[in-house]
Design an enzyme around this catalytic site. Structure first.
Site, mmCIF file in Angstrom:
data_model
loop_
_atom_site.group_PDB
_atom_site.id
_atom_site.type_symbol
_atom_site.label_atom_id
_atom_site.label_comp_id
_atom_site.label_asym_id
_atom_site.label_seq_id
_atom_site.Cartn_x
_atom_site.Cartn_y
_atom_site.Cartn_z
ATOM 1 N N GLY A 87 0.794 -1.216 0.000
ATOM 2 C CA GLY A 87 0.000 0.000 0.000
ATOM 3 C C GLY A 87 0.826 1.264 0.000
ATOM 4 O O GLY A 87 0.395 2.290 0.535
ATOM 5 N N ARG A 89 2.972 4.526 -1.810
ATOM 6 C CA ARG A 89 2.738 5.417 -2.946
ATOM 7 C C ARG A 89 3.356 4.807 -4.201
ATOM 8 O O ARG A 89 4.347 4.057 -4.121
ATOM 9 C CB ARG A 89 3.376 6.783 -2.689
ATOM 10 C CG ARG A 89 2.654 7.633 -1.671
ATOM 11 C CD ARG A 89 3.042 9.092 -1.859
ATOM 12 N NE ARG A 89 3.049 9.818 -0.603
ATOM 13 C CZ ARG A 89 3.313 11.111 -0.496
ATOM 14 N NH1 ARG A 89 3.609 11.823 -1.580
ATOM 15 N NH2 ARG A 89 3.298 11.711 0.676
ATOM 16 N N HIS A 130 -5.977 11.012 2.338
ATOM 17 C CA HIS A 130 -6.647 10.101 3.257
ATOM 18 C C HIS A 130 -8.054 9.835 2.728
ATOM 19 O O HIS A 130 -8.518 10.459 1.773
ATOM 20 C CB HIS A 130 -6.698 10.678 4.671
ATOM 21 C CG HIS A 130 -5.449 10.432 5.468
ATOM 22 N ND1 HIS A 130 -5.006 9.171 5.794
ATOM 23 C CD2 HIS A 130 -4.538 11.304 5.984
ATOM 24 C CE1 HIS A 130 -3.894 9.259 6.492
ATOM 25 N NE2 HIS A 130 -3.575 10.548 6.613
ATOM 26 N N ASP A 131 -8.726 8.922 3.392
ATOM 27 C CA ASP A 131 -10.078 8.498 3.008
ATOM 28 C C ASP A 131 -10.958 9.686 2.625
ATOM 29 O O ASP A 131 -11.613 9.681 1.573
ATOM 30 C CB ASP A 131 -10.688 7.727 4.185
ATOM 31 C CG ASP A 131 -12.112 7.268 3.957
ATOM 32 O OD1 ASP A 131 -13.004 8.132 3.810
ATOM 33 O OD2 ASP A 131 -12.346 6.053 3.956
ATOM 34 N N ILE A 132 -10.985 10.711 3.461
ATOM 35 C CA ILE A 132 -11.871 11.850 3.232
ATOM 36 C C ILE A 132 -11.581 12.526 1.891
ATOM 37 O O ILE A 132 -12.487 13.026 1.221
ATOM 38 C CB ILE A 132 -11.760 12.851 4.399
ATOM 39 C CG1 ILE A 132 -12.899 13.873 4.338
ATOM 40 C CG2 ILE A 132 -10.390 13.528 4.433
ATOM 41 C CD1 ILE A 132 -12.977 14.751 5.585
ATOM 42 N N TYR A 134 -10.146 10.958 -0.823
ATOM 43 C CA TYR A 134 -10.441 10.048 -1.928
ATOM 44 C C TYR A 134 -11.931 10.022 -2.245
ATOM 45 O O TYR A 134 -12.341 10.048 -3.408
ATOM 46 C CB TYR A 134 -9.945 8.633 -1.606
ATOM 47 C CG TYR A 134 -8.510 8.588 -1.147
ATOM 48 C CD1 TYR A 134 -7.526 9.348 -1.785
ATOM 49 C CD2 TYR A 134 -8.117 7.788 -0.072
ATOM 50 C CE1 TYR A 134 -6.211 9.318 -1.351
ATOM 51 C CE2 TYR A 134 -6.804 7.752 0.350
ATOM 52 C CZ TYR A 134 -5.851 8.527 -0.282
ATOM 53 O OH TYR A 134 -4.557 8.499 0.144
ATOM 54 N N ASP A 160 -11.410 3.806 2.832
ATOM 55 C CA ASP A 160 -10.420 2.828 3.285
ATOM 56 C C ASP A 160 -10.930 1.390 3.179
ATOM 57 O O ASP A 160 -10.240 0.520 2.649
ATOM 58 C CB ASP A 160 -10.029 3.103 4.734
ATOM 59 C CG ASP A 160 -9.009 4.219 4.870
ATOM 60 O OD1 ASP A 160 -8.428 4.626 3.857
ATOM 61 O OD2 ASP A 160 -8.798 4.688 6.006
#
Length: 373
Positions: A87, A89, A130-132, A134, A160
């Site tokens: 996971g 980059r 982060h999730d927010i 994406y 996530d």
């Protein structure tokens, strides 16, 4: 005794956070042997927290990925594996000398699972996030929240875990089936942006049919409707109501005594705000448990909103064994269930066992010592 459906599959997981470990947990829960590679010098690497369910059901080994001998050891381990999870980059594994060309070159059947937020390509690929972030560009975050309020992230479930880890697992299993049939490995490029957008497929369909507005909190399933929302009760707790279908809505009306003709136009959004106010006041007249008792045995689509402790004690969850305690940690049990196979009872991360894991993977005592153990 039956075994997990993934028994015999070996996966190498490069340690990370969030969706990668979640994918490793899912595979391990269902019988795969998952070996986690922790980065760092032996004994000084990433420390697994024994309270973290995401790290259950696998063993780990610490290897210094800046050391050429460790890179060689990783290649040797992966050569005997069916799949890997990483996971980082884009470009990090390639710079380590562990990119797909190298590892699939060593092991042509290898499924190379890559978990990122933005994907391996595209202008955002190298950027942090982060999730927010994406779910922000996928259109998901914009749709979440009440009318007139700002978007509300669903913690990190949609990016996530739902749009990330689960899509990675699905893609890896599909690629493993392909490899079994053809002998050909491949890369699985799982991006949380795309996974989260796929989770919204039904809403895209509703939009095409003219049944979904881009304005938050005005649609059937996003808290606009009086028959599909959560409501506070007299004791400050909450219940959930999902009486969409006519028969369930009719039963709800019957049980609570909503006889006035104004309740007949269930699907007319123009009446929803006023009816929502009345249902809100109605639910505040009884406690949560009183509503549970009143609705028991009625086809309404109703359930209490439970916190952690209440969920553990809920009779349905107890009957299903939905939660377990392992290592003193309450946590969800592996899911789904099978009619023949068995999931793996959770075993929490324990003391480091680097040398034992390496010996299990075929390294001699001398080779283990050369790696610093």
């Amino acid at each position: 005794m039956s075994t997990g459906p993934l028994d015999g599959i070996r996966v190498v997981e490069f340690a990370g956070i969030g969706p990668g470990p979640f994918a490793g947990m899912m595979l391990a829960d269902h019988g795969a042997e998952v070996i986690r590679i922790d980065r760092g010098r032996p004994g000084l690497s990433f420390s697994a927290d024994a309270r973290d369910p995401l790290l259950r059901n696998r063993r780990s080994v610490s290897l210094d990925l800046k050391n050429p001998a460790s890179i060689a050891a990783v290649r040797r381990i992966v050569k005997e594996a069916d799949a890997i999870i990483e996971g980082f980059r884009p470009g990090v594994m390639e710079r380590l000398g562990l990119g797909p060309d190298v590892l699939i070159g060593d092991n042509p059947k290898l499924v190379y699972g890559r978990m990122t937020g933005w994907g391996q390509t595209g202008p955002m690929a190298p950027e942090p996030g982060h999730d927010i972030n994406y779910i922000a560009i996928s259109g998901v975050l914009h749709a979440l929240g009440r009318a007139g309020e700002k978007p509300t992230p669903p913690i990190n479930l949609a990016g996530d875990f739902g749009g990330g880890g689960m899509f990675l697992v699905f893609g890896m299993l599909a690629a493993l089936l392909h490899a079994q049939r053809t002998g050909q490995g491949q890369v699985v490029d799982a991006a949380m942006t795309e996974g989260s957008s796929v989770l919204m497929s039904m809403m895209w369909g509703f939009r095409a049919m003219g049944r979904w507005s881009d304005e938050r909190g005005t649609n059937l399933l996003d808290t606009a409707a009086h028959f599909y929302d959560t409501y506070e009760t007299a004791d400050g707790k909450f219940v959930s109501l999902g009486a969409i279908e006519p028969q369930f809505y009719a039963e709800f009306r019957k049980v609570v005594g909503l006889d006035d003709a104004k309740w007949d136009a269930q699907m007319d959004p123009r009446g929803w705000p006023a009816l929502k106010d009345e249902v809100t006041a109605l639910f505040r007249t009884k406690t949560r448990d009183e509503w549970v008792a009143l609705f028991k045995g009625h086809d309404i689509c109703f359930a209490p909103v439970l916190g952690f402790e209440d969920a553990l004690a809920d009779p349905h969850n107890v009957a299903r064994g939905a939660f377990v305690n392992a290592g003193g940690v309450d946590q969800p049990a592996p899911a789904p269930r099978y009619s023949v196979s068995r999931t793996v009872p959770p075993r929490m991360a324990g003391e480091r066992e680097d040398a034992a894991v390496l010996r299990h993977l075929g390294f001699s005592d001398a080779e283990v010592a050369d790696l610093g153990f």
